[in-house]
Design a protein around this motif. Structure first.
Motif, PDB file in Angstrom:
ATOM      1  N   LEU A 298      73.193  40.202 -35.288  1.00 51.87           N
ATOM      2  CA  LEU A 298      74.046  39.016 -35.312  1.00 51.87           C
ATOM      3  C   LEU A 298      74.435  38.587 -33.900  1.00 51.87           C
ATOM      4  O   LEU A 298      74.391  37.396 -33.565  1.00 51.87           O
ATOM      5  CB  LEU A 298      75.300  39.317 -36.141  1.00 51.87           C
ATOM      6  N   ILE A 299      74.780  39.540 -33.068  1.00 47.14           N
ATOM      7  CA  ILE A 299      75.177  39.251 -31.688  1.00 47.14           C
ATOM      8  C   ILE A 299      74.012  38.629 -30.916  1.00 47.14           C
ATOM      9  O   ILE A 299      74.200  37.660 -30.174  1.00 47.14           O
ATOM     10  CB  ILE A 299      75.709  40.526 -30.992  1.00 47.14           C
ATOM     11  N   VAL A 300      72.816  39.159 -31.087  1.00 42.15           N
ATOM     12  CA  VAL A 300      71.642  38.609 -30.397  1.00 42.15           C
ATOM     13  C   VAL A 300      71.411  37.164 -30.833  1.00 42.15           C
ATOM     14  O   VAL A 300      71.197  36.275 -30.000  1.00 42.15           O
ATOM     15  CB  VAL A 300      70.394  39.481 -30.647  1.00 42.15           C
ATOM     16  N   GLU A 301      71.468  36.916 -32.126  1.00 44.60           N
ATOM     17  CA  GLU A 301      71.262  35.560 -32.645  1.00 44.60           C
ATOM     18  C   GLU A 301      72.348  34.613 -32.132  1.00 44.60           C
ATOM     19  O   GLU A 301      72.066  33.509 -31.674  1.00 44.60           O
ATOM     20  CB  GLU A 301      71.261  35.576 -34.171  1.00 44.60           C
ATOM     21  N   TRP A 302      73.587  35.060 -32.207  1.00 46.35           N
ATOM     22  CA  TRP A 302      74.713  34.227 -31.765  1.00 46.35           C
ATOM     23  C   TRP A 302      74.639  33.937 -30.268  1.00 46.35           C
ATOM     24  O   TRP A 302      74.791  32.796 -29.833  1.00 46.35           O
ATOM     25  CB  TRP A 302      76.028  34.906 -32.130  1.00 46.35           C
ATOM     26  N   ALA A 303      74.384  34.971 -29.461  1.00 46.58           N
ATOM     27  CA  ALA A 303      74.349  34.796 -28.008  1.00 46.58           C
ATOM     28  C   ALA A 303      73.282  33.782 -27.601  1.00 46.58           C
ATOM     29  O   ALA A 303      73.488  33.006 -26.662  1.00 46.58           O
ATOM     30  CB  ALA A 303      74.114  36.136 -27.320  1.00 46.58           C
ATOM     31  N   ALA A 304      72.170  33.767 -28.304  1.00 49.84           N
ATOM     32  CA  ALA A 304      71.101  32.816 -27.997  1.00 49.84           C
ATOM     33  C   ALA A 304      71.530  31.374 -28.271  1.00 49.84           C
ATOM     34  O   ALA A 304      70.950  30.434 -27.716  1.00 49.84           O
ATOM     35  CB  ALA A 304      69.849  33.155 -28.800  1.00 49.84           C
ATOM     36  N   SER A 305      72.558  31.205 -29.085  1.00 46.21           N
ATOM     37  CA  SER A 305      73.006  29.849 -29.435  1.00 46.21           C
ATOM     38  C   SER A 305      74.086  29.313 -28.507  1.00 46.21           C
ATOM     39  O   SER A 305      74.455  28.142 -28.602  1.00 46.21           O
ATOM     40  CB  SER A 305      73.526  29.832 -30.878  1.00 46.21           C
ATOM     41  N   ILE A 306      74.591  30.147 -27.614  1.00 45.23           N
ATOM     42  CA  ILE A 306      75.675  29.715 -26.732  1.00 45.23           C
ATOM     43  C   ILE A 306      75.124  28.751 -25.686  1.00 45.23           C
ATOM     44  O   ILE A 306      74.195  29.080 -24.951  1.00 45.23           O
ATOM     45  CB  ILE A 306      76.353  30.920 -26.051  1.00 45.23           C
ATOM     46  N   ALA A 307      75.697  27.569 -25.637  1.00 40.57           N
ATOM     47  CA  ALA A 307      75.293  26.563 -24.646  1.00 40.57           C
ATOM     48  C   ALA A 307      76.100  26.762 -23.363  1.00 40.57           C
ATOM     49  O   ALA A 307      77.225  27.272 -23.392  1.00 40.57           O
ATOM     50  CB  ALA A 307      75.541  25.161 -25.203  1.00 40.57           C
ATOM     51  N   ASP A 308      75.527  26.351 -22.253  1.00 38.29           N
ATOM     52  CA  ASP A 308      76.226  26.464 -20.965  1.00 38.29           C
ATOM     53  C   ASP A 308      77.617  25.833 -21.031  1.00 38.29           C
ATOM     54  O   ASP A 308      78.582  26.391 -20.510  1.00 38.29           O
ATOM     55  CB  ASP A 308      75.417  25.808 -19.844  1.00 38.29           C
ATOM     56  N   ALA A 309      77.719  24.682 -21.665  1.00 33.52           N
ATOM     57  CA  ALA A 309      79.004  23.979 -21.745  1.00 33.52           C
ATOM     58  C   ALA A 309      80.041  24.793 -22.526  1.00 33.52           C
ATOM     59  O   ALA A 309      81.247  24.679 -22.260  1.00 33.52           O
ATOM     60  CB  ALA A 309      78.826  22.614 -22.394  1.00 33.52           C
ATOM     61  N   ASP A 310      79.591  25.628 -23.458  1.00 34.47           N
ATOM     62  CA  ASP A 310      80.513  26.467 -24.244  1.00 34.47           C
ATOM     63  C   ASP A 310      81.270  27.449 -23.360  1.00 34.47           C
ATOM     64  O   ASP A 310      82.402  27.831 -23.662  1.00 34.47           O
ATOM     65  CB  ASP A 310      79.770  27.267 -25.317  1.00 34.47           C
ATOM     66  N   LEU A 311      80.639  27.876 -22.283  1.00 36.79           N
ATOM     67  CA  LEU A 311      81.218  28.896 -21.409  1.00 36.79           C
ATOM     68  C   LEU A 311      82.444  28.394 -20.657  1.00 36.79           C
ATOM     69  O   LEU A 311      83.265  29.192 -20.210  1.00 36.79           O
ATOM     70  CB  LEU A 311      80.166  29.402 -20.422  1.00 36.79           C
ATOM     71  N   ASP A 312      82.585  27.091 -20.541  1.00 43.81           N
ATOM     72  CA  ASP A 312      83.696  26.505 -19.793  1.00 43.81           C
ATOM     73  C   ASP A 312      84.979  26.359 -20.601  1.00 43.81           C
ATOM     74  O   ASP A 312      86.000  25.959 -20.059  1.00 43.81           O
ATOM     75  CB  ASP A 312      83.292  25.131 -19.250  1.00 43.81           C
ATOM     76  N   HIS A 313      84.945  26.692 -21.866  1.00 46.37           N
ATOM     77  CA  HIS A 313      86.126  26.526 -22.722  1.00 46.37           C
ATOM     78  C   HIS A 313      87.126  27.663 -22.545  1.00 46.37           C
ATOM     79  O   HIS A 313      86.779  28.754 -22.124  1.00 46.37           O
ATOM     80  CB  HIS A 313      85.718  26.463 -24.197  1.00 46.37           C
TER      81      HIS A 313
END
Length: 169
Positions: free
Chosen positions: A96-111
């Protein structure tokens, strides 16, 4: 980091499974007592963080199944006293973590991630808590690696560097 996390968890569990149940549950005076206690702590911590990450404004649907799980009542809770059941749950979480991490967009990291911890409301930079999430795994896997080495079990190289491909010249 998610792939590294899953790879190292596999190595750790393969090594730990060679021990009898009594050795897995023996109090070794580690922070979470036993090997099994430390492995449970990692599952508990991951569950808590993934539930928090599920509330990210990006709406990570991959985390819906974790969000629906009951939260651990405390970080040292022994949710799985059976090693095989713990391993099945760990493997499911890692996929689940591998699948989820692959979906994180660069813009998500700024929240900013807003969540409630034992001290109340917290507001943390998402990128920073994501790094903490993976670092926490590494920290406690190192503890388990030490406990296993005290039993004469070498899990092999665990450095992140071994999974980083050589760059072309």
């Amino acid at each position: 980091m998610a792939n590294y996390n899953a790879t190292m968890n596999r190595k750790l569990y393969q090594a730990a499974r060679t021990l009898p149940a009594q050795a897995l549950t023996a109090d070794r005076k580690a922070f979470f007592g036993s090997i099994l206690g430390t492995l449970n702590h990692l599952v508990n911590g991951d569950t808590i963080w993934l539930k928090r990450f599920a509330a990210h404004p990006a709406g990570y649907r991959q985390l819906d199944t974790v969000a629906a799980l009951a939260s651990p009542t405390f970080l040292a809770e022994l949710r799985f006293d059976n090693f095989d059941e713990l391993w099945e749950h760990r493997r499911w979480l890692d996929e689940l973590i591998v699948e989820w991490a692959a979906s994180i967009a660069d813009a998500d990291l700024d929240h900013t991630l807003d969540y409630v911890n034992s001290r109340g409301a917290a507001h943390k930079d998402f990128f920073s808590v994501l790094m903490h999430f993976f670092n926490h795994q590494t920290h406690h896997r190192g503890q388990v690696s030490t406990l296993l080495s005290q039993e004469g079990i070498d899990i092999g190289v665990t450095d992140l560097l071994v999974l980083i491909a050589d760059a072309p010249r």
